[in-house]
Enzyme design. Structure first.
Site, PDB file in Angstrom:
ATOM      1  CB  THR A  28      -0.903  -0.017   1.248  1.00 49.78           C
ATOM      2  OG1 THR A  28      -1.795  -1.140   1.144  1.00 49.78           O
ATOM      3  CG2 THR A  28      -1.730   1.254   1.372  1.00 49.78           C
ATOM      4  N   GLY A  29       0.406   2.284  -0.694  1.00 53.47           N
ATOM      5  CA  GLY A  29       1.132   3.548  -0.685  1.00 53.47           C
ATOM      6  C   GLY A  29       1.420   4.038  -2.088  1.00 53.47           C
ATOM      7  CG  ASP A  88       6.271   5.101   6.247  1.00 55.57           C
ATOM      8  OD1 ASP A  88       5.851   5.716   5.257  1.00 55.57           O
ATOM      9  OD2 ASP A  88       5.622   4.219   6.837  1.00 55.57           O
ATOM     10  N   GLY A  99       3.824   1.958   7.735  1.00 57.37           N
ATOM     11  CA  GLY A  99       2.511   2.192   8.311  1.00 57.37           C
ATOM     12  C   GLY A  99       2.043   3.632   8.326  1.00 57.37           C
ATOM     13  N   GLY A 101       1.014   5.000   5.894  1.00 54.83           N
ATOM     14  CA  GLY A 101      -0.179   4.903   5.033  1.00 54.83           C
ATOM     15  C   GLY A 101      -1.335   4.180   5.712  1.00 54.83           C
ATOM     16  CD  GLU A 107       1.534  -1.678   4.469  1.00 59.90           C
ATOM     17  OE1 GLU A 107       1.388  -0.967   3.473  1.00 59.90           O
ATOM     18  OE2 GLU A 107       2.052  -1.256   5.522  1.00 59.90           O
ATOM     19  CE  LYS A 125       9.210   7.373   1.847  1.00 63.04           C
ATOM     20  NZ  LYS A 125       8.478   6.322   1.191  1.00 63.04           N
TER      21      LYS A 125
HETATM   22  C1  5RP Z   1       1.447   2.015   4.212  1.00 66.77           C
HETATM   23  C2  5RP Z   1       2.922   1.932   4.183  1.00 66.77           C
HETATM   24  C3  5RP Z   1       3.609   2.498   3.003  1.00 66.77           C
HETATM   25  O1  5RP Z   1       4.298   1.478   2.370  1.00 66.77           O
HETATM   26  C4  5RP Z   1       4.551   3.563   3.449  1.00 66.77           C
HETATM   27  O2  5RP Z   1       3.819   4.520   4.165  1.00 66.77           O
HETATM   28  C5  5RP Z   1       5.251   4.217   2.239  1.00 66.77           C
HETATM   29  O3  5RP Z   1       4.311   4.908   1.483  1.00 66.77           O
HETATM   30  P1  5RP Z   1       4.718   5.749   0.209  1.00 66.77           P
HETATM   31  O4  5RP Z   1       5.164   4.780  -0.830  1.00 66.77           O
HETATM   32  O5  5RP Z   1       3.453   6.479  -0.170  1.00 66.77           O
HETATM   33  O6  5RP Z   1       5.814   6.698   0.617  1.00 66.77           O
HETATM   34  O7  5RP Z   1       3.563   1.408   5.065  1.00 66.77           O
HETATM   35  O8  5RP Z   1       0.928   1.522   5.417  1.00 66.77           O
END
Ligand code: 5RP
Length: 231
Positions: A28-29, A88, A99, A101, A107, A125
């Protein structure tokens, strides 16, 4: 390259790991969104076949459905060949915070079930110490927020309820406490063990020993950081 172009570069590189016949964990994200678009294109073109995706959120499910990717649950397909997800924060040991997201519970279930977990990030990151830029998201039942917050304060950090007066609610109907640790987390394994021991904690965003590879997109190209066999 913009941050979004970097995310797409990492995502496309991860999709090169996908083979026909795989059961795939779909993270997700915004970074993983690029991977699902790419997978969907390859699927619709017939370049990949016999795939089954396990979505980690309702957002991801909706996106995968747009491409008519066959989907299942972990109960139906408990063995995942490859999971692709964002993060993140990533440290030098390939340990992660995930998390932000809001999809950390599913996940983590998918990451644990996966033979390979490929994490896709842009270079922003990467951190020396986890917790320096991102808090650790902690998923708790709405009814347990106060008790969980007290426990987190006793662990030496500052929890803040995501969404404040209008709490954010996860796909599992829970709340998230974002746990801020001043100066970052000195001992991620000890904090993860302490969080695992809290009855109120449904899931937390420390993903330790789970990533088999991290694909990092930067202005100078892609880097592939790999760890040995799963601990
Ligand atoms: C969602 C997550 C995402 O993988 C994490 O927040 C990274 O998101 P993005 O790719 O939008 O930077 O852990 O729960």
């Amino acid at each position: 390259m913009s941050a979004d172009e970097l995310k797409r570069a990492a995502a496309w590189a991860a999709v090169e790991r996908v083979r026909s016949g795989m059961v795939l964990g779909l993270g997700t994200g915004s970074t993983t969104t690029h991977a699902i678009h790419r997978l969907g294109e390859l699927w619709q073109r017939g370049a990949l076949c016999d795939l089954v995706g396990i979505p980690t959120s309702e957002r991801t499910r909706a996106l995968a459905e747009q491409y008519r990717l066959p989907l299942a649950t972990l109960a139906e397909k408990p063995r995942v060949d490859l999971a692709i997800d964002g993060a993140d924060e990533v440290d030098a040991n390939l340990e992660l915070i995930k998390g932000l997201g809001g999809a950390l519970l599913r996940e983590k279930e998918v990451a644990r079930a996966a033979a390979e977990l490929v994490i896709i990030v842009d270079e922003g990151k990467l951190v020396e110490r986890l917790g320096t830029r991102a808090p650790v998201p902690v998923e708790v039942a709405l009814a347990d927020v106060e008790r969980a917050a007290q426990r987190l304060r006793a662990l030496g950090g500052a929890p803040s309820l995501r969404g404040g007066a209008t709490p954010y609610v996860t796909d599992n109907g829970n709340a998230i406490l974002d746990f801020h640790v001043a100066g970052g987390i000195a001992d991620p394994a000890a904090l993860a063990a302490a969080l695992d021991a809290c009855a109120e904690v449904r899931a937390h965003g420390l993903f330790l020993g789970l990533a088999s590879e991290v694909i990092v997109a930067g202005q100078h190209g892609l880097r592939y950081l790999r760890r040995g066999p799963r601990r």
